[in-house]
Design a protein around this motif. Structure first.
Motif, PDB file in Angstrom:
ATOM      1  N   UNK A  34       0.836  -1.203   0.000  1.00  0.00           N
ATOM      2  CA  UNK A  34       0.000   0.000   0.000  1.00  0.00           C
ATOM      3  C   UNK A  34       0.871   1.253   0.000  1.00  0.00           C
ATOM      4  N   UNK A  35       1.892   1.257   0.846  1.00  0.00           N
ATOM      5  CA  UNK A  35       2.778   2.417   0.932  1.00  0.00           C
ATOM      6  C   UNK A  35       3.508   2.653  -0.395  1.00  0.00           C
ATOM      7  N   UNK A  36       3.900   1.588  -1.079  1.00  0.00           N
ATOM      8  CA  UNK A  36       4.604   1.721  -2.351  1.00  0.00           C
ATOM      9  C   UNK A  36       3.678   2.304  -3.433  1.00  0.00           C
ATOM     10  N   UNK A  37       2.408   1.865  -3.465  1.00  0.00           N
ATOM     11  CA  UNK A  37       1.437   2.398  -4.423  1.00  0.00           C
ATOM     12  C   UNK A  37       1.177   3.874  -4.164  1.00  0.00           C
ATOM     13  N   UNK A  94      10.197  -9.009  17.080  1.00  0.00           N
ATOM     14  CA  UNK A  94      11.462  -8.281  16.892  1.00  0.00           C
ATOM     15  C   UNK A  94      12.656  -9.225  16.770  1.00  0.00           C
ATOM     16  N   UNK A  95      12.653 -10.328  17.522  1.00  0.00           N
ATOM     17  CA  UNK A  95      13.783 -11.262  17.466  1.00  0.00           C
ATOM     18  C   UNK A  95      13.745 -12.101  16.195  1.00  0.00           C
ATOM     19  N   UNK A  96      12.565 -12.509  15.800  1.00  0.00           N
ATOM     20  CA  UNK A  96      12.408 -13.298  14.576  1.00  0.00           C
ATOM     21  C   UNK A  96      11.354 -12.639  13.685  1.00  0.00           C
ATOM     22  N   UNK A  97      11.753 -11.693  12.853  1.00  0.00           N
ATOM     23  CA  UNK A  97      10.781 -10.975  12.024  1.00  0.00           C
ATOM     24  C   UNK A  97      10.058 -11.913  11.050  1.00  0.00           C
ATOM     25  N   UNK A  98       8.768 -11.639  10.869  1.00  0.00           N
ATOM     26  CA  UNK A  98       7.945 -12.372   9.909  1.00  0.00           C
ATOM     27  C   UNK A  98       7.779 -11.533   8.647  1.00  0.00           C
ATOM     28  N   UNK A  99       7.234 -12.147   7.588  1.00  0.00           N
ATOM     29  CA  UNK A  99       6.896 -11.330   6.425  1.00  0.00           C
ATOM     30  C   UNK A  99       5.693 -10.447   6.772  1.00  0.00           C
ATOM     31  N   UNK A 100       5.482  -9.403   5.981  1.00  0.00           N
ATOM     32  CA  UNK A 100       4.481  -8.396   6.313  1.00  0.00           C
ATOM     33  C   UNK A 100       3.073  -8.946   6.496  1.00  0.00           C
ATOM     34  N   UNK A 101       2.611  -9.813   5.604  1.00  0.00           N
ATOM     35  CA  UNK A 101       1.238 -10.348   5.690  1.00  0.00           C
ATOM     36  C   UNK A 101       1.054 -11.226   6.926  1.00  0.00           C
ATOM     37  N   UNK A 102       2.070 -12.051   7.261  1.00  0.00           N
ATOM     38  CA  UNK A 102       1.970 -12.897   8.451  1.00  0.00           C
ATOM     39  C   UNK A 102       1.926 -12.053   9.718  1.00  0.00           C
ATOM     40  N   UNK A 103       2.692 -10.979   9.732  1.00  0.00           N
ATOM     41  CA  UNK A 103       2.692 -10.087  10.893  1.00  0.00           C
ATOM     42  C   UNK A 103       1.329  -9.413  11.056  1.00  0.00           C
ATOM     43  N   UNK A 120      -3.269  -8.886  -3.086  1.00  0.00           N
ATOM     44  CA  UNK A 120      -4.534  -9.569  -3.368  1.00  0.00           C
ATOM     45  C   UNK A 120      -4.786 -10.743  -2.423  1.00  0.00           C
ATOM     46  N   UNK A 121      -3.762 -11.513  -2.138  1.00  0.00           N
ATOM     47  CA  UNK A 121      -3.920 -12.674  -1.248  1.00  0.00           C
ATOM     48  C   UNK A 121      -4.315 -12.228   0.162  1.00  0.00           C
ATOM     49  N   UNK A 123      -5.813  -9.425   0.884  1.00  0.00           N
ATOM     50  CA  UNK A 123      -7.168  -8.872   0.777  1.00  0.00           C
ATOM     51  C   UNK A 123      -8.227  -9.971   0.895  1.00  0.00           C
ATOM     52  N   UNK A 124      -8.012 -11.091   0.242  1.00  0.00           N
ATOM     53  CA  UNK A 124      -8.947 -12.206   0.334  1.00  0.00           C
ATOM     54  C   UNK A 124      -9.024 -12.753   1.750  1.00  0.00           C
ATOM     55  N   UNK A 125      -7.902 -12.811   2.422  1.00  0.00           N
ATOM     56  CA  UNK A 125      -7.868 -13.308   3.804  1.00  0.00           C
ATOM     57  C   UNK A 125      -8.667 -12.375   4.724  1.00  0.00           C
ATOM     58  N   UNK A 126      -8.500 -11.067   4.522  1.00  0.00           N
ATOM     59  CA  UNK A 126      -9.213 -10.091   5.351  1.00  0.00           C
ATOM     60  C   UNK A 126     -10.719 -10.202   5.144  1.00  0.00           C
ATOM     61  N   UNK A 127     -11.157 -10.386   3.908  1.00  0.00           N
ATOM     62  CA  UNK A 127     -12.600 -10.482   3.630  1.00  0.00           C
ATOM     63  C   UNK A 127     -13.244 -11.679   4.322  1.00  0.00           C
ATOM     64  N   UNK A 128     -12.482 -12.742   4.487  1.00  0.00           N
ATOM     65  CA  UNK A 128     -13.019 -13.967   5.089  1.00  0.00           C
ATOM     66  C   UNK A 128     -12.986 -13.947   6.618  1.00  0.00           C
ATOM     67  N   UNK A 129     -12.354 -12.941   7.212  1.00  0.00           N
ATOM     68  CA  UNK A 129     -12.221 -12.897   8.670  1.00  0.00           C
ATOM     69  C   UNK A 129     -13.023 -11.718   9.229  1.00  0.00           C
TER      70      UNK A 129
END
Length: 261
Positions: A34-37, A94-103, A120-121, A123-129
Motif C-alpha cells: 500500500x505504501x509503495x502504491x 522483533x527477534x524473529x521478524x515475519x513477512x508483512x502479511x503474516x505479521x 490480493x492474497x 485482501x482475500x484473507x481479510x474479507x473472510x475474517x
C-alpha cells in the motif's frame, strides 16, 4: 461523487463500530504494498486518510513490515523511508521478524485495525475474517474502504444474538441508576394479594341444631324441674281437678255430718 464516497465510508465504518467495537482514533495498519502504491502517485497517506474517514486516524506500521520493505532492494528505498515516518507498533516479532502479511494476520487477532494493503492474497484473507475492515487504493490512486463481506455480516448477526441478554441487563442497570439519581419516576409497585384459607361453601354446610331449654313454672318458683329424655328441662304437669255433680257433693256432706255426733 465525493459526497457519495464519504457517505459510503461512514456507513461501512458505522457497521464495524456498532458490531465489532471500533473506536476513534481509528488505527490503520499499512503494509509495504500500500505504501509503495501511494509513494508512486505522490499520495499523502495520513492527510488522505483523515479526509476520507473524516475523524481522527492514526496510520501505523510494524518492524516486520519495515524489514520486509528494506529487503526488497533499491527500488523500495523511498517506500521504506516513508514507512519509517509512521508510528511503529510493537508486534512481538522483533527477534524473529515475519513477512508483512503474516505479521498483519497476527496483529489483527487481538486489536482493532483497518488493514491497508494492495496484496490480493491478503485482501482475500481479510474479507473472510470478521471484524477487519479492508482499505486499498482503487486503480492505484483512489482511497477506498471495501464494503463488509457476507462473512462479516453473518458474524455481526450472530454477535447481536449472543449479546441480547447482556444488553437487557445493561438497560435494567441504566434504569435503576436513573431512578436513583431522580431523573425518572420509579415504577409503581403492584402489591400481590396474600393467599389464605378459603371459606367453606355455604351450600355444603349443614345448619347446626340448637338445644332448646324449656323452663316450666316450677323452675321459676324455685322448685326442682324434671329432666326429659332429650336432656332439656320439662314443665311439671299439674293435676286436673274433677268437678263432681251437686247431688254427690250433698251426699258426701250429709254422710260426713251424720258420722260425727
Amino acid at each position: 461523487m465525493k459526497i457519495t464516497k464519504h457517505k459510503k465510508a461512514r456507513k461501512y465504518m458505522s457497521f464495524y463500530i456498532n458490531n465489532f467495537g471500533f473506536r476513534e482514533p481509528l488505527l490503520v495498519l499499512i503494509d509495504g504494498s500500500f505504501c509503495h502504491a501511494a509513494y508512486k502517485v505522490r499520495l499523502q497517506i495520513e492527510e488522505q486518510l483523515k479526509k476520507y474517514f473524516q475523524c481522527e486516524v492514526k496510520p501505523i506500521v510494524t518492524a516486520c513490515i519495515i524489514t520486509e520493505t528494506d529487503n526488497l532492494g533499491p527500488g523500495f528505498i523511498g517506500t521504506s523511508q516513508l514507512l519509517k515516518k509512521f508510528l511503529v507498533h510493537r508486534c512481538g516479532h522483533e527477534k524473529r521478524p515475519l513477512d508483512g502479511s503474516a505479521c498483519i494476520k497476527s496483529m489483527t487477532k487481538s486489536c482493532h485495525y483497518i488493514v491497508a494493503t494492495q496484496d490480493r492474497a491478503l485482501q482475500e484473507w481479510v474479507r473472510d475474517h470478521p471484524g477487519i475492515p479492508l482499505f486499498y487504493l482503487h486503480n492505484g490512486s483512489v482511497p477506498t474502504l471495501v464494503q463488509p463481506s457476507e462473512a462479516q455480516r453473518r458474524a455481526a448477526v450472530e454477535g447481536q444474538k449472543s449479546s441480547v441478554g447482556i444488553r437487557e441487563l445493561d438497560q435494567a442497570t441504566i434504569q435503576t441508576l436513573k431512578v436513583k439519581e431522580g431523573l425518572v419516576a420509579p415504577e409503581p409497585k403492584i402489591r400481590k394479594k396474600k393467599k389464605g384459607p378459603k371459606n367453606p361453601n355455604p351450600l355444603s354446610c349443614k345448619k347446626s341444631k340448637k338445644k332448646k331449654n324449656v323452663q316450666g313454672g316450677a323452675a321459676s318458683e324455685g322448685k326442682p324441674a324434671t329432666a326429659g329424655e332429650g336432656g332439656g328441662v320439662l314443665k311439671k304437669k299439674s293435676r286436673k281437678r274433677i268437678k263432681l255433680p251437686k247431688h254427690v257433693i250433698e251426699h258426701l256432706k250429709a254422710s260426713t255430718n251424720g258420722g260425727v255426733k
